[in-house]
Design a protein around this motif. Structure first.
Motif, mmCIF file in Angstrom:
data_model
loop_
_atom_site.group_PDB
_atom_site.id
_atom_site.type_symbol
_atom_site.label_atom_id
_atom_site.label_comp_id
_atom_site.label_asym_id
_atom_site.label_seq_id
_atom_site.Cartn_x
_atom_site.Cartn_y
_atom_site.Cartn_z
ATOM 1 N N ARG A 86 0.824 -1.223 0.000
ATOM 2 C CA ARG A 86 0.000 0.000 0.000
ATOM 3 C C ARG A 86 0.852 1.265 0.000
ATOM 4 N NH1 ARG A 86 -3.013 -2.881 4.026
ATOM 5 N NH2 ARG A 86 -4.739 -3.945 2.981
ATOM 6 N N LEU A 87 2.012 1.203 0.676
ATOM 7 C CA LEU A 87 2.842 2.398 0.843
ATOM 8 C C LEU A 87 3.585 2.835 -0.420
ATOM 9 C CD1 LEU A 87 4.378 1.735 4.379
ATOM 10 C CD2 LEU A 87 2.809 3.590 3.714
ATOM 11 N N VAL A 88 3.700 1.942 -1.395
ATOM 12 C CA VAL A 88 4.486 2.291 -2.588
ATOM 13 C C VAL A 88 3.835 3.470 -3.320
ATOM 14 C CG1 VAL A 88 5.211 1.480 -4.866
ATOM 15 C CG2 VAL A 88 5.422 -0.029 -2.869
ATOM 16 N N ASN A 89 4.656 4.490 -3.657
ATOM 17 C CA ASN A 89 4.078 5.656 -4.321
ATOM 18 C C ASN A 89 4.683 5.898 -5.701
ATOM 19 O OD1 ASN A 89 6.554 6.995 -4.025
ATOM 20 N ND2 ASN A 89 5.989 7.648 -1.962
ATOM 21 N N ARG A 90 4.119 6.840 -6.389
ATOM 22 C CA ARG A 90 4.503 7.132 -7.767
ATOM 23 C C ARG A 90 5.993 7.450 -7.913
ATOM 24 N NH1 ARG A 90 1.108 8.574 -11.985
ATOM 25 N NH2 ARG A 90 -0.553 8.491 -10.455
ATOM 26 N N SER A 91 6.522 8.215 -6.984
ATOM 27 C CA SER A 91 7.921 8.606 -7.186
ATOM 28 C C SER A 91 8.851 7.397 -7.020
ATOM 29 C CB SER A 91 8.310 9.750 -6.252
ATOM 30 O OG SER A 91 8.316 9.292 -4.930
ATOM 31 N N GLN A 92 8.482 6.460 -6.146
ATOM 32 C CA GLN A 92 9.298 5.239 -6.029
ATOM 33 C C GLN A 92 9.243 4.435 -7.325
ATOM 34 O OE1 GLN A 92 7.146 4.161 -2.372
ATOM 35 N NE2 GLN A 92 9.072 3.216 -1.717
ATOM 36 N N LEU A 93 8.046 4.408 -7.921
ATOM 37 C CA LEU A 93 7.890 3.631 -9.151
ATOM 38 C C LEU A 93 8.669 4.258 -10.303
ATOM 39 C CD1 LEU A 93 4.140 2.798 -8.655
ATOM 40 C CD2 LEU A 93 5.997 1.123 -8.833
ATOM 41 N N LYS A 94 8.658 5.588 -10.341
ATOM 42 C CA LYS A 94 9.445 6.282 -11.361
ATOM 43 C C LYS A 94 10.925 5.932 -11.177
ATOM 44 C CE LYS A 94 8.353 10.788 -11.833
ATOM 45 N NZ LYS A 94 7.780 12.087 -11.376
ATOM 46 N N ALA A 95 11.343 5.923 -9.925
ATOM 47 C CA ALA A 95 12.752 5.620 -9.636
ATOM 48 C C ALA A 95 13.095 4.191 -10.072
ATOM 49 C CB ALA A 95 13.033 5.808 -8.155
ATOM 50 N N VAL A 96 12.176 3.280 -9.859
ATOM 51 C CA VAL A 96 12.439 1.899 -10.290
ATOM 52 C C VAL A 96 12.608 1.856 -11.807
ATOM 53 C CG1 VAL A 96 11.466 -0.424 -10.508
ATOM 54 C CG2 VAL A 96 11.244 0.805 -8.348
ATOM 55 N N ALA A 97 11.657 2.465 -12.508
ATOM 56 C CA ALA A 97 11.681 2.416 -13.979
ATOM 57 C C ALA A 97 12.970 3.020 -14.530
ATOM 58 C CB ALA A 97 10.463 3.141 -14.542
ATOM 59 N N THR A 98 13.470 4.054 -13.863
ATOM 60 C CA THR A 98 14.693 4.708 -14.331
ATOM 61 C C THR A 98 15.902 3.788 -14.170
ATOM 62 O OG1 THR A 98 13.670 6.533 -13.157
ATOM 63 C CG2 THR A 98 15.704 7.018 -14.311
ATOM 64 N N GLN A 99 15.796 2.869 -13.217
ATOM 65 C CA GLN A 99 16.962 2.004 -12.972
ATOM 66 C C GLN A 99 17.088 0.842 -13.952
ATOM 67 O OE1 GLN A 99 17.924 1.038 -8.735
ATOM 68 N NE2 GLN A 99 16.073 2.205 -8.373
ATOM 69 N N LEU A 100 16.071 0.590 -14.747
ATOM 70 C CA LEU A 100 16.149 -0.523 -15.689
ATOM 71 C C LEU A 100 17.191 -0.256 -16.750
ATOM 72 C CD1 LEU A 100 13.470 -1.693 -14.501
ATOM 73 C CD2 LEU A 100 12.959 -2.384 -16.848
ATOM 74 N N LYS A 101 18.079 -1.226 -16.957
ATOM 75 C CA LYS A 101 19.111 -1.066 -17.967
ATOM 76 C C LYS A 101 19.044 -2.246 -18.919
ATOM 77 C CE LYS A 101 23.316 0.673 -16.447
ATOM 78 N NZ LYS A 101 24.314 0.078 -15.628
ATOM 79 N N LEU A 102 18.769 -1.935 -20.183
ATOM 80 C CA LEU A 102 18.657 -2.997 -21.178
ATOM 81 C C LEU A 102 20.016 -3.652 -21.387
ATOM 82 C CD1 LEU A 102 16.742 -4.416 -23.172
ATOM 83 C CD2 LEU A 102 17.350 -2.692 -24.875
#
Lengths: 429, 426
Positions: B394-410
């Motif tokens: 429940r606590l996960v928020n948008r900015s954490q999700l943005k941060a996760v997506a930014t960390q993906l490296k193909l």
């Protein structure tokens, strides 16, 4: 509401038919968190030729599956969105004779149940949406065609029932899907998606009376116009002489399948289930790892762990398939055909093995009782009387060795056969 | 409830009265080493199909039928850096069987037989038995290529971990490795596994702990062994550029697979955000990939993403028309960009969270899932109550999700391209 008790397993089934004809079956599983509901429509891929009043209708192959896809696509939302908002998981699938829509959830059961009933009973189709779906379904068909096991299955059924609705893949072909128009979808929906042609099965955490009240209320608010009488036409009269059909496809090892088409008549309801269970036991007596016949084929390296058999008993037809990977397709076919020819005689000597197989089958049913997925997928609401896995256990317990011998003979004496080999032209063994 | 049976031998009991069946899971584990992959895989086959007493596949199968269709299977798994031989059984509770039974005792006797008395003749697995399973395994490995999605996944894994065979190789080994194994060598290897591997036994269902403990103590081979400690989580070697492999296949469909590094692991601070990110990306039927590539662009039927939290890896796979590869790849990148910019609705996020919580609550209806979770918590040493788990989601928020997506490296792309295109023109 009628209650059927199964005291040995501490389970019960509640059955009710609503005024509009909808059959409702509820099997509570106290102590469980999750509830699963399946809304089944007695309509599948083979139902594409029918008489509507005095009009004869023939629809393109793949229409039932196409309609299943379109049910999720509403005016400005996708039904997956609605389920997702409550956290439920949902899905649907189409078989030869049924289309099933289901969800499972631990929360907001009532809300999800209403979504299920409403999305399947409230159509929204447009020509543009029908066209757009074709690209997705083409990729689905390509995925099946890319899979050699899938091809072995459908080519064999195709050879068993030539020139019939059973001879096409459930999803149809790219060309038949391309023929589907808005008016076909609308006609199929109006003809078959009627409450008296549906059944709702619910299992898991559920209060039966309260749930039935919700369903009744939901159904009372909807109306269905009258329609001309419908009669399905399934012409399976064409058969063909036994033959080996070779399908050229790039595979590392040939896949071989033998199809047995039942031409005897199978009773409906409980007796039909007895027929099914008896024949499944018979196939186990010859083609499971417990059987001498299987053991010999395995050690002669004609079959390996990829070998399996299945028996399908559906509305209007029944068949068995035996298949697997092999380096020796011709020997695979010859040896298994020889075994099958001898089954009506040799089965009489297998009474000890029969007792062992019954034990195994009982255990298999008990394993299913812990799984809502197995409980609901095993249930067929269109057999005339409600038959659960607990009924299957009762039928199994009553089944005698003599029953198996008789049913085996009735099936095999009239059966016809086809064989399919999937392979590279050069790998023909 | 946890019992130490010997040094390096542990019993965990999962008592519940909800089910009509019982489950046993025995894990024998060692640090990962690709040189053992083929051996352990073939060993699993041999332990599954015969023993000194039950001398053929048929004898084993008949014994299982006599135990009311008890199911028995042996497999190999890779939990991060842990190489695992897993033995599983399921059997009905005595209460539901006709007559009097003690199936638990019978099942444990069977397990002891299968594990401790393999089918051995003169210091090696019986030759004919060994040979047929070796051949079957080779045939199986050579047939994987017929399953294009599976083949795509295996090739992606290889490409993702260049020069790292412990993680890049297929866990069942290769046909040529299987071919080289001798029966004698394999038995020697098995004896070493039995003596040195860490053992964790889990038993779930309507259990009497005292009785189970006594049964586990009766295994002669489950004696003291050294406990080796090694990091469980897999961190890949850095790469300079994206590895790309294109291969022409025959068939009606092309399979596109992409592998991204995501340095977030099971139980870590951002683990819950990573899990939700994956649901948003391609892990659900409401994900951006499903909605935009499948539903809106009609470019695929199957498109999905997967997050492996012990490997810090996200993969995407899609079945497409070969001619659309560029467009699909472009759309996949765009969905990831949307997530990195936080471009998704609150409503979608709420729904995904509810789905995860819903799924988590359903798991307690499956004895198998309960035991898998128990075991995962044991090896990762990360345990969390159901309540906390839900709160974390429940606590996960948008900015954490943005941060996760930014960390993906193909890191890797595999395109298995079919020469064919769909014949239809819509």
């Amino acid at each position: 509401m009628q209650t059927i008790n199964y005291p040995i397993y501490g389970e019960k089934l509640l059955v009710s038919q609503l005024n509009n004809g909808l059959m409702v079956y509820i099997q509570p599983k106290p102590g469980f968190n999750k509830t699963t509901a399946v809304l089944g429509v007695n309509y599948g891929s083979i139902d594409r030729s029918f008489q509507l009043g005095n009009q004869t209708i023939i629809q393109p192959a793949g229409i039932a599956h196409f309609l299943e896809h379109k049910m999720f696509d509403k005016k400005d939302y996708d039904v997956f969105e609605l389920f997702n908002q409550t956290g439920a998981a949902s899905n649907a699938y189409t078989s030869f004779t049924n289309t099933n829509y289901l969800f499972s959830t631990t929360e907001a059961f009532k809300e999800n149940l209403m979504i299920l009933l409403d999305f399947v009973q409230t159509p929204y189709f447009t020509a543009a949406k029908v066209e757009r779906e074709k690209g997705i379904i083409d990729q689905e068909i390509n995925m099946y065609q890319n899979n050699p096991d899938n091809q072995a299955y459908f080519k064999t059924v195709n050879a068993l029932y030539p020139a019939s609705p059973l001879s096409s893949d459930i999803a149809g072909t790219i060309s038949t899907v391309n023929q589907i128009r808005l008016k076909d979808i609308e006609l199929a929906y109006q003809t078959f998606y009627r409450p008296d042609n549906m059944s709702l099965f619910i299992t898991g955490k559920v209060d039966p009376q309260e749930t039935l009240d919700w369903i009744s209320e939901n159904q009372q608010a909807k109306s269905w116009g009258s329609q001309p009488s419908v009669s399905r036409q399934l012409d399976l009269s064409q058969d063909q002489p036994e033959n080996r059909h070779f399908v050229n496809m790039t595979v590392s090892r040939p896949k071989t399948m033998i199809g047995i088409r039942g031409n005897d008549s199978v009773p409906t309801g409980r007796l039909g289930l007895k027929y099914e269970i008896a024949l499944s036991l018979m196939f186990d007596l010859f083609f499971s790892e417990n059987a001498d016949e299987y053991d010999k084929l395995y050690h002669d390296e004609i079959i390996d762990d990829s070998f399996s058999w299945e028996f399908e008993n559906e509305r209007g037809f029944h068949f068995a398939l035996l298949g697997g990977d092999t380096d020796h397709p011709d020997e695979f076919i010859n040896r298994i055909r020889t075994i099958i020819e001898q089954i009506p005689e040799i089965v009489k000597r297998k009474s000890t093995d029969f007792a062992l197989q019954k034990k195994e089958q009982l255990g298999n049913y008990i394993q299913m009782m812990d799984s809502q997925e197995a409980i609901s997928s095993q249930f067929d609401g269109f057999l005339g009387s409600p038959l659960t896995i607990y009924d299957e256990v009762a039928i199994l317990n009553e089944l005698t060795f003599q029953d198996v011998v008789q049913i085996t003979q009735s099936f095999l004496n009239k059966a016809s056969f086809q064989e399919v080999i999937i392979g590279n032209t050069k790998s023909r063994g | 409830m946890e019992y130490r049976v010997a040094n390096g031998v542990l019993l965990q009991v999962v008592p519940t009265d909800k089910f009509k069946n019982m489950k046993i899971m025995i894990n024998l584990t060692s640090p990962i080493d690709h040189r053992n992959f083929a051996k352990l895989a073939l060993l699993a086959e041999l332990l599954e199909n015969a023993s000194a007493k039950y001398r053929s596949e048929m004898a084993v199968s008949r014994k299982l039928s006599a135990m009311y269709g008890a199911s028995y299977g042996v497999s190999v798994l890779r939990y991060g850096n842990q190489h695992t031989l897993q033995i599983k059984m399921t059997y009905p509770n005595d209460q539901y069987l006709p007559d009097d039974h003690d199936l638990t005792a019978e099942v444990f006797a069977f397990l002891k037989e299968m594990i401790e008395r393999p089918l051995v003749v003169a210091g090696q697995f019986e030759q004919a038995y060994f040979k047929i399973h070796q051949t079957n395994m080779i045939n199986y490995l050579e047939s994987i290529v017929d399953n294009k999605e599976y083949e795509g996944t295996l090739q992606l894994q290889k490409l993702y971990y260049p020069n790292d065979r412990d993680h890049g190789d297929f866990l069942l080994g290769s046909a040529s490795e299987i071919r080289k194994i001798t029966s004698e060598e394999l038995l020697r290897y098995y004896r070493q596994v039995l003596a040195q591997a860490e053992v964790t036994v889990l038993v779930g269902g309507h259990v009497d702990s005292g009785k189970i403990l006594a049964e586990v103590r009766r295994f002669k081979t489950f004696k003291d062994r050294p406990i080796t400690s090694y990091p469980l989580l897999v961190v890949p070697d850095p790469v300079q550029q994206v590895a790309i492999k294109r291969q022409v296949i025959t068939g009606s469909q092309s399979v596109l697979s992409l592998g991204y590094q995501l340095p977030i692991y099971f139980g870590s601070q951002d683990y819950f955000a990573a899990m939700i990110f994956n649901q948003l990306f391609g892990g659900s039927t409401r994900s951006l990939l499903f909605t935009n590539v499948r539903e809106k662009a009609s470019l695929a039927y199957d498109i999905h993403s997967n997050y492996s939290s012990l490997f810090g890896m996200v993969t995407v796979q899609a079945g497409i028309d070969g001619q659309n590869e560029k467009r699909v790849t472009q759309l996949i990148h765009e969905q990831l960009d949307h997530l990195a910019q936080g471009d998704f609705t609150d409503e979608l996020l709420m729904g995904i969270k509810r789905s995860l919580i819903n799924q988590h609550r359903s798991e307690s209806d499956h004895l198998g899932a309960l035991m898998d979770n128990e075991y995962l918590q044991h090896i990762t040493k990360f345990s969390i109550s159901d309540n906390d788990w839900e709160n974390q989601v429940r606590l996960v928020n948008r900015s954490q999700l943005k941060a996760v997506a930014t960390q993906l490296k193909l890191r890797a792309i595999v395109a298995l391209n079919s020469g064919e295109v769909s014949h239809a023109n819509h």
